[in-house]
Design an enzyme around this catalytic site. Structure first.
Site, PDB file in Angstrom:
ATOM      1  N   SER A 182     -12.142   2.547  -3.831  1.00  0.00           N
ATOM      2  CA  SER A 182     -11.028   3.079  -4.614  1.00  0.00           C
ATOM      3  C   SER A 182     -11.312   4.431  -5.247  1.00  0.00           C
ATOM      4  O   SER A 182     -10.400   5.212  -5.484  1.00  0.00           O
ATOM      5  CB  SER A 182     -10.635   2.083  -5.701  1.00  0.00           C
ATOM      6  OG  SER A 182     -11.750   1.772  -6.516  1.00  0.00           O
ATOM      7  N   HIS A 210      -6.667  -0.726  -0.927  1.00  0.00           N
ATOM      8  CA  HIS A 210      -6.315   0.632  -0.502  1.00  0.00           C
ATOM      9  C   HIS A 210      -6.203   0.778   1.015  1.00  0.00           C
ATOM     10  O   HIS A 210      -6.026   1.894   1.507  1.00  0.00           O
ATOM     11  CB  HIS A 210      -7.327   1.635  -1.061  1.00  0.00           C
ATOM     12  CG  HIS A 210      -7.368   1.590  -2.558  1.00  0.00           C
ATOM     13  ND1 HIS A 210      -6.440   2.228  -3.342  1.00  0.00           N
ATOM     14  CD2 HIS A 210      -8.195   0.912  -3.398  1.00  0.00           C
ATOM     15  CE1 HIS A 210      -6.706   1.977  -4.623  1.00  0.00           C
ATOM     16  NE2 HIS A 210      -7.771   1.181  -4.677  1.00  0.00           N
ATOM     17  N   LYS A 245       0.042  -1.043  -4.670  1.00  0.00           N
ATOM     18  CA  LYS A 245      -0.407   0.274  -4.201  1.00  0.00           C
ATOM     19  C   LYS A 245       0.521   0.727  -3.061  1.00  0.00           C
ATOM     20  O   LYS A 245       1.619   1.168  -3.356  1.00  0.00           O
ATOM     21  CB  LYS A 245      -1.882   0.206  -3.853  1.00  0.00           C
ATOM     22  CG  LYS A 245      -2.671  -0.283  -5.109  1.00  0.00           C
ATOM     23  CD  LYS A 245      -4.129  -0.168  -5.005  1.00  0.00           C
ATOM     24  CE  LYS A 245      -4.861  -0.970  -6.086  1.00  0.00           C
ATOM     25  NZ  LYS A 245      -4.594  -0.571  -7.467  1.00  0.00           N
TER      26      LYS A 245
HETATM   27  C1  PLP Z   1     -10.343  -1.987  -4.718  1.00  0.00           C
HETATM   28  C2  PLP Z   1      -9.432  -2.605  -5.712  1.00  0.00           C
HETATM   29  N1  PLP Z   1      -9.394  -3.937  -5.812  1.00  0.00           N
HETATM   30  C3  PLP Z   1      -8.602  -4.550  -6.691  1.00  0.00           C
HETATM   31  C4  PLP Z   1      -7.782  -3.840  -7.524  1.00  0.00           C
HETATM   32  C5  PLP Z   1      -6.946  -4.570  -8.508  1.00  0.00           C
HETATM   33  O1  PLP Z   1      -5.633  -4.650  -8.060  1.00  0.00           O
HETATM   34  P1  PLP Z   1      -4.450  -4.808  -9.101  1.00  0.00           P
HETATM   35  O2  PLP Z   1      -4.163  -3.439  -9.636  1.00  0.00           O
HETATM   36  O3  PLP Z   1      -3.335  -5.384  -8.318  1.00  0.00           O
HETATM   37  O4  PLP Z   1      -4.947  -5.727 -10.166  1.00  0.00           O
HETATM   38  C6  PLP Z   1      -7.787  -2.433  -7.454  1.00  0.00           C
HETATM   39  C7  PLP Z   1      -6.958  -1.562  -8.303  1.00  0.00           C
HETATM   40  O5  PLP Z   1      -6.490  -1.750  -9.322  1.00  0.00           O
HETATM   41  C8  PLP Z   1      -8.639  -1.804  -6.539  1.00  0.00           C
HETATM   42  O6  PLP Z   1      -8.691  -0.475  -6.466  1.00  0.00           O
END
Ligand code: PLP
Length: 397
Positions: A182, A210, A245
């Site tokens: 990310s 992502h 996303k």
């Molecule tokens: C790689 C990754 N996993 C999990 C999440 C968590 O997802 P959420 O925003 O839906 O809680 C994110 C970003 O927030 C992320 O970048």
């Protein structure tokens, strides 16, 4: 012993002194790729709305119609909060990801924590890349499983950890990785990781936060990085994807075999003990996934990524090894990153200033994200403003 107030004030003052204090940017609206901040329209390069679906009129219309089913789910999924629209969305996710079934969660954070904790515990092993997202790390820590890490994308390090775990136990080993990182935008070496899992009898869990909606295989073009690496349900049995996303909405899912989904429905505490996804959100997500499957959204995003990289390379900007929508510029110093982001905002561009502890110390960065809604002229404008801001901050390019 300090009072609560003293403790809070000291910690907050430390954060400020280290240039690590986080603050909200309050948006009045965000009709992608714009964001209205303090009454000013800025072009945002800091959103994860990679396909522009957050403000797509058909998604908004579907979500408005969905609200007629009820503004909220009114209970947890297993009590009174699971609607037909949730079922339809789960089927659509299974279709898009090429998996037998899928289960909805309130967020990606909850999906990761819930799935890991349901699958492993005391006496088991969880192996993770050091740059994994906080939700995978926290899920691993909370689980009580023995926690082993390896340097980012280091296959030798991973092999050592898997061997170590297997030598100590003939029990469960879970390898959990981000498919696309990310804060770095690079992808995990998933084909090699799947082969190592096969060798050491470990289970591979891929976080597609992502990758979902952005990349995939010929058969499953939106499924994410595991599909792009040629992995099917057998070799990547646990897939987590977020709906906040590329789908432009909120919530998340785990996709996999019917048995995995049945199991998580019974044992994932972050699924069971929380209110279900609002039906309106499910309706918006369903339309978003249908649109996601159609071109030219992904194709346009890929063109924008290629254009950004080509122009930035010509300007000698220090790009990372990323072909995803996430294009970081690692500047190192927190103060510089904040200063450059501030100058960009003054010039009309919103870019994320990412600092420790979100990224390792000494690697503060601008996190530039691209969207299918950006025009080439907007990308040119950002790069021009960026070069000027870097020069005035005395960053050599
Ligand atoms: C790689 C990754 N996993 C999990 C999440 C968590 O997802 P959420 O925003 O839906 O809680 C994110 C970003 O927030 C992320 O970048």
């Amino acid at each position: 012993m300090s009072s609560l107030q003293e403790f809070l004030n000291t910690r907050l003052a430390d954060r400020r002194a280290q240039q690590l204090y986080r603050q909200h940017k309050i948006l009045a609206a965000a009709p992608g790729p714009l964001a209205v901040v303090d009454g000013r329209e800025l072009i945002t390069f800091s959103s994860n709305d990679y396909l522009g679906l957050a403000s797509h009129p058909e998604v908004i219309a579907a979500q408005q119609r969905g609200a007629l089913l009820g503004a909220g789910a009114t209970a947890s999924h297993l009590v009174n909060g699971h609607f037909d629209i949730h079922q339809q969305l789960q089927h659509k996710i299974a279709e898009v990801t090429g998996r037998e079934a899928a289960l909805l969660f309130g967020s990606g954070y909850m999906a990761n924590v819930g799935a890991i904790n349901a699958l492993v515990g005391r006496g088991d092993f969880v192996v993770q890349d050091k740059l994994n997202h906080a939700s995978l790390i926290d899920g691993g820590r909370i689980s009580g499983a023995q926690y082993l890490r390896f340097a980012h994308n280091d296959l030798h390090g991973l092999e050592r950890q898997l061997r170590r775990a297997r030598e100590k136990s003939d029990g469960k080993i879970l390898l959990a990785v981000d498919g696309v990182y990310s804060m770095d935008g690079d992808t995990a070496h998933l084909a090699e990781m799947a082969a190592l899992c096969d060798r050491f009898d470990a289970w591979l869990m891929v976080d597609e936060a992502h990758g979902f909606g952005v990349m995939g295989s010929d058969a499953f073009p939106c499924a994410g990085s595991a599909a792009a690496a040629g992995l099917d349900q057998q070799s990547a049995p646990i897939v987590m994807g977020t709906l906040g996303k590329a789908a432009g909405n909120g919530g998340a899912f785990i996709a996999g075999s019917q048995a995995l989904i049945d199991y998580l429905t019974q044992f994932a505490r972050t699924y069971i003990y929380t209110t279900g996804m609002p039906p309106a959100v499910a309706a918006g997500c369903l339309r978003a996934l249908e649109l996601m499957q159609q071109e030219p959204l992904r194709e346009t995003l890929q063109q924008r990524i290629a254009y950004f990289r080509q122009r930035a390379t010509a300007l000698a900007l220090p790009l990372e090894n990323s072909t995803s929508a996430i294009q970081p510029l690692v500047l190192g110093c927190e103060k510089t990153v904040l200063g450059v982001a501030e100058q960009l905002q003054q010039a009309g561009y919103l870019v994320g200033a990412i600092r420790p502890p979100t990224v390792p110390a000494g690697t503060a960065r601008l996190r530039i994200t691209l969207s299918a809604t950006h025009s080439q002229a907007q990308i040119d404008g950002l790069l021009q403003a960026l070069v000027a801001a870097l020069k005035s901050s005395e960053v050599a390019v």
